[in-house]
Design an enzyme around this catalytic site. Structure first.
Site, PDB file in Angstrom:
ATOM      1  N   GLY A 186       0.782  -1.237   0.000  1.00 48.72           N
ATOM      2  CA  GLY A 186       0.000   0.000   0.000  1.00 48.72           C
ATOM      3  C   GLY A 186       0.807   1.276   0.000  1.00 48.72           C
ATOM      4  CG  HIS A 200       1.637  -2.337 -15.548  1.00 47.95           C
ATOM      5  ND1 HIS A 200       1.259  -3.545 -14.988  1.00 47.95           N
ATOM      6  CD2 HIS A 200       2.694  -2.614 -16.356  1.00 47.95           C
ATOM      7  CE1 HIS A 200       2.048  -4.503 -15.454  1.00 47.95           C
ATOM      8  NE2 HIS A 200       2.931  -3.964 -16.273  1.00 47.95           N
TER       9      HIS A 200
HETATM   10  C1  GRF Z   1       3.084  -0.970  -7.734  1.00 48.12           C
HETATM   11  O1  GRF Z   1       4.313  -1.199  -8.318  1.00 48.12           O
HETATM   12  C2  GRF Z   1       2.038  -0.876  -8.800  1.00 48.12           C
HETATM   13  O2  GRF Z   1       2.504  -0.383 -10.013  1.00 48.12           O
HETATM   14  C3  GRF Z   1       1.644  -2.299  -8.987  1.00 48.12           C
HETATM   15  O3  GRF Z   1       1.702  -2.859  -7.700  1.00 48.12           O
HETATM   16  C4  GRF Z   1       2.631  -2.146  -6.895  1.00 48.12           C
HETATM   17  C5  GRF Z   1       1.955  -1.740  -5.625  1.00 48.12           C
HETATM   18  O4  GRF Z   1       2.839  -1.402  -4.608  1.00 48.12           O
HETATM   19  N1  GRF Z   1       0.400  -2.410  -9.713  1.00 48.12           N
HETATM   20  P1  GRF Z   1       2.277  -0.757  -3.259  1.00 48.12           P
HETATM   21  O5  GRF Z   1       1.353  -1.774  -2.611  1.00 48.12           O
HETATM   22  O6  GRF Z   1       1.546   0.486  -3.622  1.00 48.12           O
HETATM   23  O7  GRF Z   1       3.484  -0.508  -2.428  1.00 48.12           O
END
Ligand code: GRF
Length: 190
Positions: free
Chosen positions: A16, A108
């Protein structure tokens, strides 16, 4: 619910860190409020963040999400206007896409249309980018349609892939881009 503000739901399955940046960005916003955190993983870091920030959470299960009402009544009850996927790993069911047309966005960690699709998440993305000798990677923020990582692109930012990068060092550089841009891109959409 406060209807003078745009109500945002963040969907996340993991740590998160992006959600945290978005929450911080909108903490005193006159335009929008993070009204709900939706998560499919009991114990995920995002739930502690929601708890600390005093944001309601909805823990969802596979069967109702994919075969049932996709929790749309809960979203409507909270007055949710916009859905932000920030590290949410389940595919979004058609019913939810139809309930929120052009109102679901995803981030992404690569330059789509390359390095997207099923199984292309987290470390797998950065491993593939390095394996293929790419000189550049980055982030893509896009609308969500019924295919993984496929809807139209809203925003991209780029960073170099360095000769001695590991998946971890590249992930860190890409994550910095995510944290820097995602909240502002959401704000620009409102
Ligand atoms: C991010 O790299 C996002 O691009 C991908 O999942 C990851 C989430 O990381 N879809 P976090 O939970 O926000 O630290």
């Amino acid at each position: 619910m406060n209807k003078s503000l745009i109500n945002i739901a963040i969907y996340a399955s993991g740590a998160g860190s992006n959600a945290q940046q978005i929450i911080r960005h909108f903490a005193n916003s006159p335009k929008a409020k993070i009204s709900l955190i939706v998560c499919n993983k009991p114990g995920a870091g995002i739930l502690q963040i929601a708890d600390k920030e005093g944001i309601s959470t909805l823990l969802i299960e596979k069967e109702p999400f994919f075969q049932g009402n996709a929790y749309i009544p809960e979203l409507k009850q909270k007055g949710i206007d916009l859905i932000v996927l920030a590290g949410f790993l389940w595919k979004i069911p058609p019913a939810l896409i139809h309930a929120y047309p052009d109102r679901i966005v995803n981030i992404h960690p690569a330059l789509l249309p390359n390095y997207g699709g099923k199984g292309m998440y987290g470390r797998h993305v950065h491993e593939a980018v390095i394996r293929n000798g790419e000189k550049e990677s980055g982030i893509t923020i896009h609308y969500v349609d019924e295919l993984y990582d496929h809807g139209s692109t809203i925003f991209q930012a780029r960073c170099p892939v360095l000769p001695d990068d590991s998946p971890e060092t590249l992930a860190k550089r890409v994550q910095e881009l995510e944290h820097r841009h995602f909240p502002q891109v959401i704000e620009d959409l409102l």
